[in-house]
Design an enzyme around this catalytic site. Structure first.
Site, PDB file in Angstrom:
ATOM      1  N   ARG A 118       0.801  -1.229   0.000  1.00 40.10           N
ATOM      2  CA  ARG A 118       0.000   0.000   0.000  1.00 40.10           C
ATOM      3  C   ARG A 118       0.831   1.275   0.000  1.00 40.10           C
ATOM      4  O   ARG A 118       0.345   2.348   0.345  1.00 40.10           O
ATOM      5  CB  ARG A 118      -0.996   0.006   1.153  1.00 40.10           C
ATOM      6  CG  ARG A 118      -2.050  -1.093   1.046  1.00 40.10           C
ATOM      7  CD  ARG A 118      -3.214  -0.836   1.993  1.00 40.10           C
ATOM      8  NE  ARG A 118      -4.282  -1.805   1.746  1.00 40.10           N
ATOM      9  CZ  ARG A 118      -4.449  -2.933   2.430  1.00 40.10           C
ATOM     10  NH1 ARG A 118      -3.598  -3.225   3.407  1.00 40.10           N
ATOM     11  NH2 ARG A 118      -5.439  -3.746   2.154  1.00 40.10           N
ATOM     12  N   LYS A 140       2.970  11.202 -11.792  1.00 39.90           N
ATOM     13  CA  LYS A 140       2.137  10.337 -12.631  1.00 39.90           C
ATOM     14  C   LYS A 140       2.863   9.011 -12.815  1.00 39.90           C
ATOM     15  O   LYS A 140       3.978   8.969 -13.329  1.00 39.90           O
ATOM     16  CB  LYS A 140       1.877  10.973 -14.000  1.00 39.90           C
ATOM     17  CG  LYS A 140       0.788  12.023 -14.016  1.00 39.90           C
ATOM     18  CD  LYS A 140       0.484  12.443 -15.450  1.00 39.90           C
ATOM     19  CE  LYS A 140      -0.656  13.424 -15.517  1.00 39.90           C
ATOM     20  NZ  LYS A 140      -0.970  13.816 -16.921  1.00 39.90           N
ATOM     21  N   GLU A 182       9.045  17.048 -25.590  1.00 41.55           N
ATOM     22  CA  GLU A 182       8.437  17.589 -24.377  1.00 41.55           C
ATOM     23  C   GLU A 182       8.968  18.989 -24.070  1.00 41.55           C
ATOM     24  O   GLU A 182       8.252  19.832 -23.515  1.00 41.55           O
ATOM     25  CB  GLU A 182       8.685  16.650 -23.192  1.00 41.55           C
ATOM     26  CG  GLU A 182       8.139  15.243 -23.359  1.00 41.55           C
ATOM     27  CD  GLU A 182       6.612  15.170 -23.351  1.00 41.55           C
ATOM     28  OE1 GLU A 182       5.963  16.191 -23.019  1.00 41.55           O
ATOM     29  OE2 GLU A 182       6.066  14.104 -23.671  1.00 41.55           O
ATOM     30  N   LYS A 224       7.260  22.559 -15.103  1.00 43.55           N
ATOM     31  CA  LYS A 224       6.424  21.431 -14.680  1.00 43.55           C
ATOM     32  C   LYS A 224       6.107  21.513 -13.180  1.00 43.55           C
ATOM     33  O   LYS A 224       4.964  21.282 -12.763  1.00 43.55           O
ATOM     34  CB  LYS A 224       7.170  20.124 -14.997  1.00 43.55           C
ATOM     35  CG  LYS A 224       6.418  18.836 -14.657  1.00 43.55           C
ATOM     36  CD  LYS A 224       5.391  18.487 -15.699  1.00 43.55           C
ATOM     37  CE  LYS A 224       4.668  17.176 -15.401  1.00 43.55           C
ATOM     38  NZ  LYS A 224       5.440  15.983 -15.803  1.00 43.55           N
ATOM     39  N   GLU A 234      -4.394  16.909 -11.741  1.00 47.42           N
ATOM     40  CA  GLU A 234      -4.931  17.228 -13.062  1.00 47.42           C
ATOM     41  C   GLU A 234      -6.443  17.454 -13.058  1.00 47.42           C
ATOM     42  O   GLU A 234      -7.186  16.886 -13.851  1.00 47.42           O
ATOM     43  CB  GLU A 234      -4.566  16.113 -14.056  1.00 47.42           C
ATOM     44  CG  GLU A 234      -4.518  16.578 -15.499  1.00 47.42           C
ATOM     45  CD  GLU A 234      -3.931  15.544 -16.428  1.00 47.42           C
ATOM     46  OE1 GLU A 234      -4.693  14.875 -17.113  1.00 47.42           O
ATOM     47  OE2 GLU A 234      -2.688  15.412 -16.450  1.00 47.42           O
ATOM     48  N   ARG A 238      -3.261  21.517 -14.850  1.00 44.17           N
ATOM     49  CA  ARG A 238      -2.232  20.550 -15.255  1.00 44.17           C
ATOM     50  C   ARG A 238      -2.539  19.897 -16.595  1.00 44.17           C
ATOM     51  O   ARG A 238      -1.624  19.467 -17.310  1.00 44.17           O
ATOM     52  CB  ARG A 238      -2.060  19.482 -14.169  1.00 44.17           C
ATOM     53  CG  ARG A 238      -0.913  18.532 -14.464  1.00 44.17           C
ATOM     54  CD  ARG A 238      -0.585  17.628 -13.302  1.00 44.17           C
ATOM     55  NE  ARG A 238       0.474  16.702 -13.652  1.00 44.17           N
ATOM     56  CZ  ARG A 238       1.038  15.846 -12.808  1.00 44.17           C
ATOM     57  NH1 ARG A 238       0.665  15.798 -11.550  1.00 44.17           N
ATOM     58  NH2 ARG A 238       1.995  15.028 -13.229  1.00 44.17           N
ATOM     59  N   ASN A 242      -0.808  18.360 -21.459  1.00 46.67           N
ATOM     60  CA  ASN A 242      -1.115  17.265 -22.381  1.00 46.67           C
ATOM     61  C   ASN A 242      -1.190  17.731 -23.830  1.00 46.67           C
ATOM     62  O   ASN A 242      -1.648  16.984 -24.705  1.00 46.67           O
ATOM     63  CB  ASN A 242      -2.441  16.602 -21.981  1.00 46.67           C
ATOM     64  CG  ASN A 242      -2.315  15.805 -20.698  1.00 46.67           C
ATOM     65  OD1 ASN A 242      -1.529  14.868 -20.608  1.00 46.67           O
ATOM     66  ND2 ASN A 242      -3.073  16.192 -19.685  1.00 46.67           N
ATOM     67  N   HIS A 245      -0.700  15.389 -26.785  1.00 42.53           N
ATOM     68  CA  HIS A 245      -0.702  14.014 -26.297  1.00 42.53           C
ATOM     69  C   HIS A 245      -1.969  13.238 -26.636  1.00 42.53           C
ATOM     70  O   HIS A 245      -1.911  12.015 -26.775  1.00 42.53           O
ATOM     71  CB  HIS A 245      -0.462  14.003 -24.792  1.00 42.53           C
ATOM     72  CG  HIS A 245       0.963  14.243 -24.410  1.00 42.53           C
ATOM     73  ND1 HIS A 245       1.621  15.418 -24.723  1.00 42.53           N
ATOM     74  CD2 HIS A 245       1.872  13.473 -23.759  1.00 42.53           C
ATOM     75  CE1 HIS A 245       2.864  15.347 -24.275  1.00 42.53           C
ATOM     76  NE2 HIS A 245       3.043  14.176 -23.699  1.00 42.53           N
ATOM     77  N   HIS A 249      -1.023   9.952 -28.262  1.00 45.54           N
ATOM     78  CA  HIS A 249      -1.323   8.664 -27.629  1.00 45.54           C
ATOM     79  C   HIS A 249      -2.151   7.767 -28.547  1.00 45.54           C
ATOM     80  O   HIS A 249      -1.975   6.536 -28.558  1.00 45.54           O
ATOM     81  CB  HIS A 249      -2.066   8.878 -26.316  1.00 45.54           C
ATOM     82  CG  HIS A 249      -1.198   9.373 -25.200  1.00 45.54           C
ATOM     83  ND1 HIS A 249      -1.699   9.785 -23.996  1.00 45.54           N
ATOM     84  CD2 HIS A 249       0.158   9.521 -25.113  1.00 45.54           C
ATOM     85  CE1 HIS A 249      -0.700  10.165 -23.209  1.00 45.54           C
ATOM     86  NE2 HIS A 249       0.432  10.021 -23.875  1.00 45.54           N
ATOM     87  N   HIS A 262       7.551   7.874 -28.242  1.00 42.20           N
ATOM     88  CA  HIS A 262       6.561   8.760 -27.632  1.00 42.20           C
ATOM     89  C   HIS A 262       6.742  10.188 -28.155  1.00 42.20           C
ATOM     90  O   HIS A 262       5.772  10.855 -28.516  1.00 42.20           O
ATOM     91  CB  HIS A 262       6.707   8.736 -26.109  1.00 42.20           C
ATOM     92  CG  HIS A 262       5.818   9.709 -25.402  1.00 42.20           C
ATOM     93  ND1 HIS A 262       4.453   9.576 -25.365  1.00 42.20           N
ATOM     94  CD2 HIS A 262       6.117  10.854 -24.711  1.00 42.20           C
ATOM     95  CE1 HIS A 262       3.924  10.583 -24.677  1.00 42.20           C
ATOM     96  NE2 HIS A 262       4.914  11.362 -24.272  1.00 42.20           N
TER      97      HIS A 262
END
Length: 358
Positions: A118, A140, A182, A224, A234, A238, A242, A245, A249, A262
């Site tokens: 956990r 993330k 990026e 960032k 997000e 935030r 993206n 993206h 993606h 990527h």
């Protein structure tokens, strides 16, 4: 040394950026070690290229786990293998995980740390440009699914991020370009001054000028960190990060992560988003032209051999979709952008057609 802080309510942490920092990893990690064992997670390529770094980390309480490099390893199966290794070697809640590698290693290391008993602490030591300027900061974590990229994961912040720009010397041109996407993203959507630096110094950057790279890495981390400090999970601001993206993606998913890196997919995505914005009269054409020129000069690939309709449909598997409606980040000028909920389909397809040839 540049120190940048991510300010969060319960778990703020520092990002340290300095040339040669990797040689000091044992002493940097020591304050975060408790009574338990330490797992150093990396991939086989990073281990081969930077063996002395790993040799310095060896001790009786440290174990190493190396995965196959690349997006194809970013799966629940690999996570299970990591967790099984930790259990078999009697790791416990006092253990520490140190992720030494690129975006895949960092995402998986953070996700494994969030799951093990956990949650145990972890540290990011990013080794490629993409991870140094983007993925190591912000918490993330996760893995890919057959239906889409990064669809399984959690927000789980590291205890620290240690960045050594000297790692970038060993990157291939393709891998360097992968991360540079990026950097461009941050300039387009958030920082006009950064964009100007990229326009004026592209040759120096791709020649890996050490001083310039250290500056660029630190500035991108600061961008960032500022965004994450305002919106950790997000819920609003935030999502601006993206940019490119949602399109990118979709391309990665449809090509099963084997055709484009990527960064290459995101470059195509930024082109599509910029042309979508132009179709909606959101961005001045002079700014759009400069954005496209920088993408081309930075090695953006040719059109993807995909059907526009397939890309459009795949975009609806994006994590930012709400009520089956697209949420796109589009530029409004160099250095700024906006989020558009449910943009006109014709404008989205105009952007897709500019990057596909299917």
């Amino acid at each position: 040394m540049r120190k940048i802080q991510v300010h969060l309510k319960d778990h703020s942490y520092d990002i340290l950026v300095a040339s040669g920092l990797s040689r000091k990893l044992p002493e940097l990690i020591r304050p975060f070690r408790r009574q338990g064992k330490t797992l150093v997670l990396s991939d086989t390529t990073v281990h081969r290229l930077h063996a002395p770094v790993f040799a310095k980390l060896k001790n009786a309480d440290t174990h190493f786990f190396f995965i196959k490099p690349g997006e194809t390893s970013k799966t629940l199966k690999t996570i299970e293998q990591i967790l099984s290794f930790m259990l078999k070697n009697r790791f416990d809640r006092s253990s520490l995980l140190v992720a030494v590698g690129g975006g895949v290693v960092g995402d998986m290391g953070g996700f494994a740390a969030s799951l093990f008993m956990r949650g145990i602490p972890y540290i990011q030591v990013p080794t490629n440009l993409l991870s140094q300027v983007d993925s190591s900061v912000g918490g993330k974590t996760g893995v890919n699914h057959a239906l889409g990229k990064n669809l399984i994961g959690s927000f789980y912040q590291p205890k620290a991020v240690f960045i050594d720009p000297e790692f970038l010397k060993t990157l291939s041109n393709k891998e360097f370009q992968n991360g540079f996407a990026e950097v461009i993203k941050h300039g387009i959507i958030r920082d006009k001054k950064l964009f100007l630096v990229l326009e004026k110094n592209l040759c120096r950057i791709f020649k890996r000028d050490p001083a310039l790279l250290s500056l660029i890495v630190a500035e991108n981390c600061a961008i960032k960190a500022a965004v994450v400090s305002c919106d950790e999970k997000e819920q609003g601001l935030r999502a601006i990060l993206n940019f490119g993206h949602t399109f990118g993606h979709a391309i990665e998913t449809l090509t099963r992560y084997r055709t484009y890196s990527h960064g290459e997919a995101v470059m195509l995505g930024m082109k599509a988003a910029t042309l979508c914005a132009a179709s909606l009269n959101l961005v001045p054409l002079t700014h759009a032209s400069r954005i496209l020129a920088l993408l081309i000069q930075s090695g953006m690939p040719e059109k993807a051999q995909l059907a526009p309709a397939a890309v459009y449909n795949a975009m609806f598997l994006d994590k930012k979709v709400r009520g089956n409606k697209l949420l796109l980040v589009l530029p409004t000028a160099i250095g700024s952008g906006t989020q558009i909920n449910s943009p006109e389909k014709a404008a989205v397809l105009a952007g897709i057609r500019a990057i596909t040839d299917g």
